[in-house]
Motif scaffolding. Structure first.
Motif, PDB file in Angstrom:
ATOM      1  N   LEU A  99       0.833  -1.195   0.000  1.00  0.00           N
ATOM      2  CA  LEU A  99       0.000   0.000   0.000  1.00  0.00           C
ATOM      3  C   LEU A  99       0.867   1.244   0.000  1.00  0.00           C
ATOM      4  CD1 LEU A  99      -1.578  -1.638   2.972  1.00  0.00           C
ATOM      5  CD2 LEU A  99      -3.202  -0.886   1.253  1.00  0.00           C
ATOM      6  N   HIS A 100       0.354   2.304  -0.573  1.00  0.00           N
ATOM      7  CA  HIS A 100       0.939   3.627  -0.364  1.00  0.00           C
ATOM      8  C   HIS A 100       0.336   4.169   0.918  1.00  0.00           C
ATOM      9  CE1 HIS A 100       0.349   8.144  -1.449  1.00  0.00           C
ATOM     10  NE2 HIS A 100       1.320   7.987  -0.576  1.00  0.00           N
ATOM     11  N   VAL A 101       1.164   4.265   1.950  1.00  0.00           N
ATOM     12  CA  VAL A 101       0.715   4.752   3.255  1.00  0.00           C
ATOM     13  C   VAL A 101       1.267   6.152   3.471  1.00  0.00           C
ATOM     14  CG1 VAL A 101       0.750   4.381   5.747  1.00  0.00           C
ATOM     15  CG2 VAL A 101       0.608   2.424   4.198  1.00  0.00           C
ATOM     16  N   ASP A 102       0.352   7.095   3.706  1.00  0.00           N
ATOM     17  CA  ASP A 102       0.801   8.470   3.909  1.00  0.00           C
ATOM     18  C   ASP A 102       0.269   9.033   5.221  1.00  0.00           C
ATOM     19  OD1 ASP A 102       2.328  10.781   2.969  1.00  0.00           O
ATOM     20  OD2 ASP A 102       2.020   9.903   0.986  1.00  0.00           O
ATOM     21  N   GLY A 103       0.333  10.354   5.352  1.00  0.00           N
ATOM     22  CA  GLY A 103       0.111  10.992   6.639  1.00  0.00           C
ATOM     23  C   GLY A 103      -1.353  11.119   7.020  1.00  0.00           C
ATOM     24  N   GLU A 104      -1.584  11.880   8.070  1.00  0.00           N
ATOM     25  CA  GLU A 104      -2.931  12.123   8.557  1.00  0.00           C
ATOM     26  C   GLU A 104      -3.496  13.321   7.804  1.00  0.00           C
ATOM     27  OE1 GLU A 104      -2.972  12.380  12.793  1.00  0.00           O
ATOM     28  OE2 GLU A 104      -2.412  10.266  13.060  1.00  0.00           O
ATOM     29  N   GLY A 105      -4.157  13.012   6.692  1.00  0.00           N
ATOM     30  CA  GLY A 105      -4.737  14.056   5.860  1.00  0.00           C
ATOM     31  C   GLY A 105      -3.752  14.771   4.963  1.00  0.00           C
ATOM     32  N   ASP A 106      -2.500  14.295   4.910  1.00  0.00           N
ATOM     33  CA  ASP A 106      -1.501  14.932   4.045  1.00  0.00           C
ATOM     34  C   ASP A 106      -0.566  13.869   3.491  1.00  0.00           C
ATOM     35  OD1 ASP A 106       0.446  14.289   5.993  1.00  0.00           O
ATOM     36  OD2 ASP A 106       0.216  16.236   6.983  1.00  0.00           O
ATOM     37  N   TYR A 107       0.419  14.336   2.712  1.00  0.00           N
ATOM     38  CA  TYR A 107       1.349  13.421   2.045  1.00  0.00           C
ATOM     39  C   TYR A 107       2.761  13.576   2.608  1.00  0.00           C
ATOM     40  CZ  TYR A 107      -2.400  12.289  -1.163  1.00  0.00           C
ATOM     41  OH  TYR A 107      -3.595  11.847  -1.694  1.00  0.00           O
ATOM     42  N   SER A 108       2.859  13.618   3.921  1.00  0.00           N
ATOM     43  CA  SER A 108       4.145  13.850   4.579  1.00  0.00           C
ATOM     44  C   SER A 108       4.860  12.558   4.987  1.00  0.00           C
ATOM     45  CB  SER A 108       3.934  14.711   5.830  1.00  0.00           C
ATOM     46  OG  SER A 108       3.082  14.046   6.757  1.00  0.00           O
ATOM     47  N   TYR A 109       4.183  11.425   4.970  1.00  0.00           N
ATOM     48  CA  TYR A 109       4.759  10.179   5.494  1.00  0.00           C
ATOM     49  C   TYR A 109       5.432   9.364   4.388  1.00  0.00           C
ATOM     50  CZ  TYR A 109       5.037   5.929   8.367  1.00  0.00           C
ATOM     51  OH  TYR A 109       5.475   4.830   9.061  1.00  0.00           O
ATOM     52  N   ALA A 110       4.731   9.093   3.306  1.00  0.00           N
ATOM     53  CA  ALA A 110       5.307   8.535   2.070  1.00  0.00           C
ATOM     54  C   ALA A 110       6.082   7.235   2.290  1.00  0.00           C
ATOM     55  CB  ALA A 110       6.200   9.578   1.397  1.00  0.00           C
ATOM     56  N   HIS A 111       5.392   6.224   2.819  1.00  0.00           N
ATOM     57  CA  HIS A 111       5.970   4.900   3.047  1.00  0.00           C
ATOM     58  C   HIS A 111       5.209   3.848   2.235  1.00  0.00           C
ATOM     59  CE1 HIS A 111       8.138   6.678   6.370  1.00  0.00           C
ATOM     60  NE2 HIS A 111       8.583   5.503   6.791  1.00  0.00           N
ATOM     61  N   ILE A 112       5.810   2.656   2.145  1.00  0.00           N
ATOM     62  CA  ILE A 112       5.148   1.466   1.615  1.00  0.00           C
ATOM     63  C   ILE A 112       4.646   0.646   2.786  1.00  0.00           C
ATOM     64  CG2 ILE A 112       5.433  -0.675   0.307  1.00  0.00           C
ATOM     65  CD1 ILE A 112       7.754   0.743  -1.188  1.00  0.00           C
ATOM     66  N   GLY A 113       3.361   0.319   2.794  1.00  0.00           N
ATOM     67  CA  GLY A 113       2.810  -0.570   3.802  1.00  0.00           C
ATOM     68  C   GLY A 113       2.855  -2.013   3.326  1.00  0.00           C
ATOM     69  N   VAL A 114       3.133  -2.941   4.259  1.00  0.00           N
ATOM     70  CA  VAL A 114       3.214  -4.365   3.953  1.00  0.00           C
ATOM     71  C   VAL A 114       2.259  -5.114   4.876  1.00  0.00           C
ATOM     72  CG1 VAL A 114       4.708  -6.387   3.758  1.00  0.00           C
ATOM     73  CG2 VAL A 114       5.641  -4.103   3.313  1.00  0.00           C
TER      74      VAL A 114
END
Length: 308
Positions: A99-114
């Motif tokens: 998954l594309h996992v990002d922030g709380e209402g924004d795009y500040s986290y930018a990780h891959i979820g497994v």
């Protein structure tokens, strides 16, 4: 034989609008399983839906296979989580969701979820989120090669779009195989897709224009490390990919003549036609795409027979 429209708002076997947004598709057994973002109530995370189909026209609701977590957690209702993609790991037999996992209402986290599950329909349990060597990861795609090796395609705004090779258990990244920006274009491509036909890799992606559509592009190579060809459009210039953003290209092999997914002669293009003010009712563009001999071409059809 299943007749498809060029653009569809699919409903499932319960009569509800199928939440197939940001769709990922894989065939397991005799059915295709599709994973989508639930968007009934805006853009924040509402779970990952799963549907199965025999013909891409009739859809069976398999339920929410990755539910919303508690507030404050990685899968909480404040997060942006997109692009669910699943592959079955040949070594472990487990189904792994990325998954594309990002922030709380924004795009500040930018990780891959497994996340992992024991069956195509889960339930899936999130294991962790990763950034390979600290590189941002937003839109993702997946690809499984003929030798069983798995790959994640990942858009990284500062550097381009990566092809990452996965570990044998599909849970971690072990190699940054390639990282490309577009030809005469400042960035990489989001919503990345990889397919292979007869030894040649085809890499597709969308330019960075937010919810607005654009002329999506493709490039080819005989080796994932490259060299890669120049990027070029696969629809007429200015068509904006028929008002869609590429999501997935599904091989439709004719098994009666010995084709498999890496040697298929027919392919199904699926792309999102986003409605930012009503995401849950965003349609899918579904068209046959011609892929072969280093070329890709998507043409418009009001309706067509997909042969399934």
């Amino acid at each position: 034989m299943a007749v498809m429209n060029g653009v569809n708002l699919f409903t499932d076997d319960r009569g509800a609008v199928a939440q197939l947004h940001g769709i990922g598709v894989q065939r397991f057994g005799d059915r295709w399983y599709a994973y989508g973002e639930i968007k009934r109530d805006g853009n924040l995370f509402q779970g990952v839906a799963c549907y199965s189909t025999m013909d891409f026209v009739a859809w069976r609701d398999e339920g929410a296979v990755l539910p919303v977590g508690e507030p404050g957690t990685i899968t909480g209702p404040e997060r942006i989580i997109e692009r669910p993609k699943v592959m079955r790991c040949p070594l472990t037999g487990r189904y792994v969701m990325y998954l594309h996992v990002d922030g709380e209402g924004d795009y500040s986290y930018a990780h891959i979820g497994v996340a992992v599950g024991a069956t195509p329909t889960g339930p899936y349990t999130l294991l962790n989120t990763i950034q390979h060597r600290g590189f941002e990861s937003r839109d993702i795609g997946v690809f499984q090669d003929e030798d069983g090796v798995g790959y994640i395609l990942s858009e990284d705004r500062p550097h381009g779009t990566h092809i990452y090779r996965l570990s044998d258990d599909y849970l971690t990244i072990v190699e940054d195989v390639a990282c490309l920006k577009g030809t005469d274009y400042w960035a990489g491509y989001e919503s990345p897709i990889m397919v292979k036909r007869d030894g040649l890799y085809y890499w597709f992606g969308s330019q960075l224009t937010g919810w607005d559509c654009n002329d999506n592009m493709f490039a080819t190579a005989t080796d994932l490390h490259g060299p890669w060809s120049d990027w070029q459009p696969f629809t007429p210039l200015g068509s904006k990919t028929y008002e869609s953003q590429c999501d997935v290209i599904v091989p439709l092999p004719d098994e009666t003549v010995g084709e498999d997914q890496w040697h298929a002669s027919r392919f199904l293009y699926i792309g999102d036609r986003w409605h930012p003010q009503d995401l849950g009712n965003s349609e899918l563009v579904t068209l046959p795409i011609d892929i072969g001999a280093g070329q890709a071409r998507l043409e418009w059809h009001d309706s067509w027979n997909n042969g399934l």
